[in-house]
Write an enzyme that holds these catalytic residues in place. Structure first.
Site, PDB file in Angstrom:
ATOM      1  N   HIS A 206       0.892  -0.823 -11.275  1.00 31.30           N
ATOM      2  CA  HIS A 206       0.901  -1.248  -9.867  1.00 31.30           C
ATOM      3  C   HIS A 206      -0.039  -2.407  -9.568  1.00 31.30           C
ATOM      4  O   HIS A 206      -0.069  -2.896  -8.442  1.00 31.30           O
ATOM      5  CB  HIS A 206       0.551  -0.077  -8.957  1.00 31.30           C
ATOM      6  CG  HIS A 206      -0.910   0.277  -8.994  1.00 31.30           C
ATOM      7  ND1 HIS A 206      -1.463   0.983 -10.028  1.00 31.30           N
ATOM      8  CD2 HIS A 206      -1.926  -0.015  -8.151  1.00 31.30           C
ATOM      9  CE1 HIS A 206      -2.762   1.127  -9.807  1.00 31.30           C
ATOM     10  NE2 HIS A 206      -3.066   0.530  -8.686  1.00 31.30           N
TER      11      HIS A 206
HETATM   12  C1  UD1 Z   1      -4.425   0.365  -3.537  1.00 26.36           C
HETATM   13  C2  UD1 Z   1      -5.779  -0.099  -4.068  1.00 26.36           C
HETATM   14  C3  UD1 Z   1      -5.812   0.029  -5.596  1.00 26.36           C
HETATM   15  C4  UD1 Z   1      -5.441   1.419  -6.035  1.00 26.36           C
HETATM   16  C5  UD1 Z   1      -4.085   1.757  -5.459  1.00 26.36           C
HETATM   17  C6  UD1 Z   1      -3.633   3.142  -5.860  1.00 26.36           C
HETATM   18  C7  UD1 Z   1      -6.812  -1.866  -2.721  1.00 26.36           C
HETATM   19  C8  UD1 Z   1      -7.202  -3.281  -2.689  1.00 26.36           C
HETATM   20  N1  UD1 Z   1      -6.048  -1.488  -3.740  1.00 26.36           N
HETATM   21  O1  UD1 Z   1      -3.465  -0.573  -3.962  1.00 26.36           O
HETATM   22  O2  UD1 Z   1      -7.124  -0.246  -6.037  1.00 26.36           O
HETATM   23  O3  UD1 Z   1      -5.408   1.477  -7.445  1.00 26.36           O
HETATM   24  O4  UD1 Z   1      -4.160   1.671  -4.022  1.00 26.36           O
HETATM   25  O5  UD1 Z   1      -2.395   3.434  -5.372  1.00 26.36           O
HETATM   26  O6  UD1 Z   1      -7.208  -1.120  -1.850  1.00 26.36           O
HETATM   27  N2  UD1 Z   1       2.830   1.648   0.305  1.00 26.36           N
HETATM   28  C9  UD1 Z   1       3.740   2.611   0.671  1.00 26.36           C
HETATM   29  N3  UD1 Z   1       3.264   3.848   1.010  1.00 26.36           N
HETATM   30  C10 UD1 Z   1       1.946   4.145   1.024  1.00 26.36           C
HETATM   31  C11 UD1 Z   1       1.027   3.147   0.661  1.00 26.36           C
HETATM   32  C12 UD1 Z   1       1.485   1.905   0.305  1.00 26.36           C
HETATM   33  O7  UD1 Z   1       4.926   2.390   0.676  1.00 26.36           O
HETATM   34  O8  UD1 Z   1       1.599   5.307   1.335  1.00 26.36           O
HETATM   35  C13 UD1 Z   1       3.333   0.321  -0.117  1.00 26.36           C
HETATM   36  C14 UD1 Z   1       3.375  -0.689   0.965  1.00 26.36           C
HETATM   37  O9  UD1 Z   1       4.551  -1.402   0.846  1.00 26.36           O
HETATM   38  C15 UD1 Z   1       2.210  -1.594   0.681  1.00 26.36           C
HETATM   39  C16 UD1 Z   1       2.033  -1.490  -0.835  1.00 26.36           C
HETATM   40  O10 UD1 Z   1       2.495  -0.181  -1.157  1.00 26.36           O
HETATM   41  O11 UD1 Z   1       2.417  -2.910   1.093  1.00 26.36           O
HETATM   42  C17 UD1 Z   1       0.596  -1.671  -1.247  1.00 26.36           C
HETATM   43  O12 UD1 Z   1      -0.248  -0.698  -0.652  1.00 26.36           O
HETATM   44  P1  UD1 Z   1      -1.841  -0.958  -0.456  1.00 26.36           P
HETATM   45  O13 UD1 Z   1      -2.524   0.260  -0.027  1.00 26.36           O
HETATM   46  O14 UD1 Z   1      -2.051  -2.153   0.376  1.00 26.36           O
HETATM   47  O15 UD1 Z   1      -2.364  -1.322  -1.904  1.00 26.36           O
HETATM   48  P2  UD1 Z   1      -2.025  -0.641  -3.290  1.00 26.36           P
HETATM   49  O16 UD1 Z   1      -1.223  -1.591  -4.055  1.00 26.36           O
HETATM   50  O17 UD1 Z   1      -1.484   0.751  -3.125  1.00 26.36           O
END
Ligand code: UD1
Length: 359
Positions: A206
């Protein structure tokens, strides 16, 4: 009565909070409040972890959700400040390296509230990683720095952090792992009910550096296709990665690659326990596989968790299909019967943190 506010928001935070929440719940002299920022909000990324880890219901949910880094961080800051003003904590505890971590640390420190960082001192020295920025800034703002390994303490010393702020307490994720291991062992990872299955690899990816660039992601998917010729691949897909795979219109070339939804913690543990290799870019899995003695290939150029390479089962691999294929062949069958024992990864880290935050 001492008020401690813990702030969590993303999947990897929950296993770091749970053991400490349990220890602090038993303390009559501590009021422990939990703030969920809402950075992760899906059942599979948040709720299932809170349930499985028996974390008390959060006292506040900030509902921040997904957005750009600046927007997400700013929303969390704006919504966390009134919580601090209302609850007047003696200490704000933050966990790991996600945007929720740095946002809460900034708010608390500017209000003059003490900040404690659980999992302090890890450094990849790769400033292209958002997590590295979050780690360095959070540590700079923290009054209490709880480190999982001695190298983390060395990093902090080299940055000039006063020694009295640094507490080597061990790895709190291992507290959670140990508490759920008996349940995870009770069952097999492949869902076929008989405990016998063909060897398989578990894959999770990811990191923006691996999945946001279409060419890089395509190369990784080619690598998985190659690996799948020799062993099945079970791949719980992070929402970010699922969206990028959909953009590429990529489909698994055969039923030997199975894309799964993000898994609840125990099911993930179970899947890993019965695998013969894990291919990942996650931080937590490098540690969990090391603890369990299962070979791990980390598709990154660096790691902030070097102890998993020097003392554990982790190996860094370049994100190229020949390299990954060769590395899988080299490490399968090297599962350790006697997993390594890493200093203070012993299931008592939460207890040690509690002794510092509520002596
Ligand atoms: C975040 C953390 C990363 C961690 C990861 C674990 C930061 C900078 N990064 O990255 O260190 O390893 O979480 O998962 O904080 N989304 C969903 N459902 C959710 C959450 C996210 O669909 O419940 C999707 C959304 O489209 C979003 C994307 O995932 O845009 C990224 O989510 P985000 O929390 O911004 O960062 P992660 O890539 O999950």
């Amino acid at each position: 009565m001492r008020t401690i506010v813990s702030v969590v928001g993303a999947r990897p935070n929950f296993m770091k909070l749970a053991p400490l929440a349990h220890v602090l719940a038993g303390r009559a002299d501590v009021k422990h409040l939990i703030v969920h920022t809402g950075q992760h909000y899906d059942e599979g990324m948040s709720e299932s972890f809170i349930r499985t880890l028996r974390i008390p219901r959060p006292d506040f949910n900030l509902g921040a959700g997904s957005a750009s880094h600046a927007q997400q961080t700013a929303t969390i800051m704006q919504r966390f400040e009134p919580v601090c003003l209302e609850t007047k904590p003696d200490l704000v505890l933050v966990y790991g390296d996600v945007n929720s971590t740095v946002a809460a640390a900034l708010v608390a420190s500017k209000l003059g509230i003490k900040v404690g960082h659980v999992e302090a001192g890890l450094r990849s020295r790769d400033w292209s990683m958002p997590e590295e920025i979050n780690r360095v800034v959070t540590d700079r703002l923290s009054d209490l720095l709880f480190t999982p390994s001695r190298d983390a303490g060395d990093n902090l010393r080299a940055e000039g952090v006063p020694a009295e702020r640094v507490h080597f307490v061990g790895n709190i994720m291992i507290d959670s792992l140990l508490s759920l291991l008996p349940e995870a062992r009770n069952g097999n990872g492949n869902g076929n009910g008989n405990g016998k299955h063909a060897p398989y690899a578990v894959v999770t990816l990811h990191r923006p550096s691996n999945v946001d660039d279409p060419a890089a992601l395509m190369e990784l998917l080619r690598a998985l296709t190659e690996v799948s010729r020799e062993r099945r691949i079970l791949f719980p897909v992070h929402p970010r990665t699922r969206a990028r795979i959909a953009d590429l219109a990529w489909q698994p070339p055969s039923e030997r690659i199975t894309l799964l939804e993000p898994l609840p913690y125990i099911e993930m543990l179970r899947l890993v326990l019965h695998s013969d290799v894990v291919i990942t870019d996650s931080g937590g899995l490098q540690e969990e596989t090391s603890y369990l003695g299962i070979p791990c290939l980390t598709v990154r150029e660096n790691t902030e968790r070097p102890i998993t390479c020097t003392e554990g089962t982790n190996r860094l691999v370049a994100a190229r299909s020949e390299t990954i294929g060769a590395a899988v062949r080299a490490v399968v069958g090297t599962r350790r019967r006697q997993p390594p024992t890493i200093e203070l990864w012993d299931g008592r880290t939460a207890q040690r943190i509690a002794e510092v935050v509520a002596p």
